[in-house]
Design an enzyme around this catalytic site. Structure first.
Site, PDB file in Angstrom:
ATOM      1  N   LYS A   1       9.791   4.834  -1.648  1.00 49.09           N
ATOM      2  CA  LYS A   1      10.700   4.140  -0.631  1.00 49.09           C
ATOM      3  C   LYS A   1       9.984   4.230   0.558  1.00 49.09           C
ATOM      4  O   LYS A   1       9.696   3.053   1.271  1.00 49.09           O
ATOM      5  CB  LYS A   1      12.001   4.653  -0.551  1.00 49.09           C
TER       6      LYS A   1
ATOM      7  N   TYR B   1      14.297   4.179 -15.313  1.00 55.77           N
ATOM      8  CA  TYR B   1      14.583   4.672 -14.052  1.00 55.77           C
ATOM      9  C   TYR B   1      13.872   6.477 -14.170  1.00 55.77           C
ATOM     10  O   TYR B   1      14.476   6.950 -15.119  1.00 55.77           O
ATOM     11  CB  TYR B   1      15.849   4.733 -13.331  1.00 55.77           C
TER      12      TYR B   1
ATOM     13  N   SER C   1     -10.823   8.324  29.540  1.00 54.82           N
ATOM     14  CA  SER C   1     -10.973   9.769  28.993  1.00 54.82           C
ATOM     15  C   SER C   1     -10.626  10.897  29.961  1.00 54.82           C
ATOM     16  O   SER C   1     -10.662  10.623  31.376  1.00 54.82           O
ATOM     17  CB  SER C   1     -12.616   9.844  29.066  1.00 54.82           C
TER      18      SER C   1
ATOM     19  N   ASN D   1     -11.893   2.786  26.872  1.00 59.13           N
ATOM     20  CA  ASN D   1     -11.971   2.824  25.598  1.00 59.13           C
ATOM     21  C   ASN D   1     -11.125   1.881  24.791  1.00 59.13           C
ATOM     22  O   ASN D   1      -9.973   1.718  25.315  1.00 59.13           O
ATOM     23  CB  ASN D   1     -11.600   4.463  24.930  1.00 59.13           C
TER      24      ASN D   1
ATOM     25  N   THR E   1     -25.823 -10.453  10.005  1.00 55.56           N
ATOM     26  CA  THR E   1     -26.129  -9.935   8.681  1.00 55.56           C
ATOM     27  C   THR E   1     -26.429  -8.643   8.695  1.00 55.56           C
ATOM     28  O   THR E   1     -27.459  -8.441   9.357  1.00 55.56           O
ATOM     29  CB  THR E   1     -26.506 -10.822   7.583  1.00 55.56           C
ATOM     30  N   HIS E   2     -25.978  -7.806   7.870  1.00 55.63           N
ATOM     31  CA  HIS E   2     -26.385  -6.064   8.034  1.00 55.63           C
ATOM     32  C   HIS E   2     -26.369  -5.789   9.267  1.00 55.63           C
ATOM     33  O   HIS E   2     -27.248  -4.775   9.704  1.00 55.63           O
ATOM     34  CB  HIS E   2     -28.035  -6.215   7.458  1.00 55.63           C
TER      35      HIS E   2
ATOM     36  N   ASN F   1      21.102   2.788  -9.444  1.00 58.37           N
ATOM     37  CA  ASN F   1      19.707   2.419  -9.582  1.00 58.37           C
ATOM     38  C   ASN F   1      19.621   1.064  -9.377  1.00 58.37           C
ATOM     39  O   ASN F   1      18.666   0.558  -8.705  1.00 58.37           O
ATOM     40  CB  ASN F   1      19.475   2.486 -11.221  1.00 58.37           C
TER      41      ASN F   1
END
Length: 400
Positions: free
Chosen positions: A325, A317, A277, A285, A154-155, A109
């Site tokens: 992991k 544990y 492509s 691309n 913006t937006h 451990n």
């Protein structure tokens, strides 16, 4: 022979399921487990468990394993479960009885935690170096293109006048914050778990300060149970900080994809950075930026998985933690690679100054006009309303 038994009675189906791909994942841990085992062997020599000759032979053999691992030549077999068993089997074969002593006063451990934290520290240093390198690329980009005007959005609509310098400066400052977060994260991880056994200490006194110093840890993690409870917590913190960093790269990639769109053309991506492509011969691309953008979502998903995997567990544990992991190791790898490619691409982007200047259309200056009226004494709200009418009435504004 297993580290936890020499009976060999485990059901083969259970063994396959519980081992999973741990024996593959652990190849990345071998070097760090050997490093921790060298420190542990030195401590056992100080306790009188090992003779000077046994210590020396073990260290030579551990260095041999480390070198084999660096060459990709150290084998971990499925039946060995993990790197710890494979290393101990190698040591017993090489140095005999001394190899059987190496696990004295140590639990698997704490052993895996020590190896993981050494690996985390090494990877975080590498990530910090790459973040610094990307920062330098941003600064060079700003020095070359900074004064060029470009629309601010913006937006996803034109908003106010901006510059290339303001745009890239946002990523420069973000990277500085990320570096601060990485340094905090390093300090969190920089604690030695060795000497805590399975989470409840050991019935003999071991020199925890000695092994911590040998391994370059800043301090000892004191509470033996918290050592185990912090597994999952520390990993979630790692993934969170990596997600912050990749979130900024996600935005960088998205901006560059938009600004290099032929219809806008503020930025130019060199042909060698783009793919084609299989059907449409004209296509260029930005695949590299799309993959870079996507890595953020992968790491955020892994953070959620790690946080939930380590939730609802009583103290101590649990084997659930084994599944954490690979997610952390994968995220660390993806972050290093993403920083490398971001720096490479950003160093090659060019700004089309003519297209940027042409895009500086009249609506970008609406706030400037409103504030000029306000400074001359007109109420701000009236000035704002008058300006707004220009852009809302058909045929107004855009033609001016």
């Amino acid at each position: 022979m297993k580290l936890w038994s020499d009976e060999g009675r485990l059901d083969p189906e259970v063994e396959r399921y519980t081992v999973g791909d741990d024996y593959i994942v652990d190849r990345e841990l071998v070097e760090y487990d050997c490093q921790a085992s060298v420190a542990h062997a030195k401590m056992l020599r100080r306790l009188g468990v090992l003779t000077a000759e046994e210590e020396e032979r073990l260290i030579v053999a551990l260095h041999e394993i480390r070198d084999l691992a660096r060459q990709g030549a150290f084998e971990i077999r499925p039946e060995q479960e993990d790197c710890h068993t494979a290393i101990e089997h190698f040591l017993v074969a090489r140095v005999g009885e001394a190899g059987k002593k190496i696990h004295t006063a140590r639990s698997r451990n704490e052993q895996v935690l020590a190896a993981l934290r050494l690996l985390y520290k090494a990877r975080l240093r590498e990530i910090e170096e790459r973040a610094q390198r990307l920062l330098a690329v941003f600064e060079a980009f700003a020095a070359r293109w900074g004064p060029v005007p470009m629309p601010g959005y913006t937006h996803t609509r034109k908003a106010m006048p901006s510059t290339v310098g303001l745009w890239v400066g946002a990523f420069t400052e973000a990277m500085l914050d990320n570096l601060d977060a990485l340094r905090w994260l390093f300090r969190l991880v920089d604690q030695s778990p060795l000497g805590t056994g399975a989470g409840y200490g050991l019935p003999i006194e071991v020199d925890r300060a000695f092994t911590a110093k040998e391994l370059g840890f800043a301090r000892v993690q004191q509470n033996a149970l918290y050592v185990q409870n912090s597994r999952g917590k520390f990993e979630a913190a790692i993934l969170h900080v990596l997600g912050m960093l990749l979130g900024d790269l996600n935005r960088l990639a998205t901006d560059v994809i938009l600004f290099s769109l032929p219809e806008l053309g503020y930025f130019r991506l060199p042909t060698e950075l783009c793919t084609g492509s299989s059907l449409m011969p004209h296509k260029q691309n930005p695949d590299v930026l799309e993959v870079l953008r996507a890595q953020y979502h992968v790491v955020v998903a892994d953070e959620f998985a790690v946080a939930t995997l380590s939730g609802n567990l009583i103290s101590g544990y649990h084997r659930d933690l084994q599944l954490i992991k690979n997610k952390v190791l994968s995220a660390l790898r993806a972050t290093r690679e993403s920083l490398d490619i971001a720096a490479h691409v950003a160093s090659k982007i060019e700004v089309d100054e003519e297209r940027c200047r042409k895009a500086m259309s009249d609506e970008l200056y609406s706030v400037q006009r409103v504030l000029a009226e306000a400074l001359r004494g007109k109420p701000f709200r009236d000035a704002h309303r008058n300006e707004a009418r220009r852009w809302k009435e058909p045929g107004e504004g855009q033609a001016k």
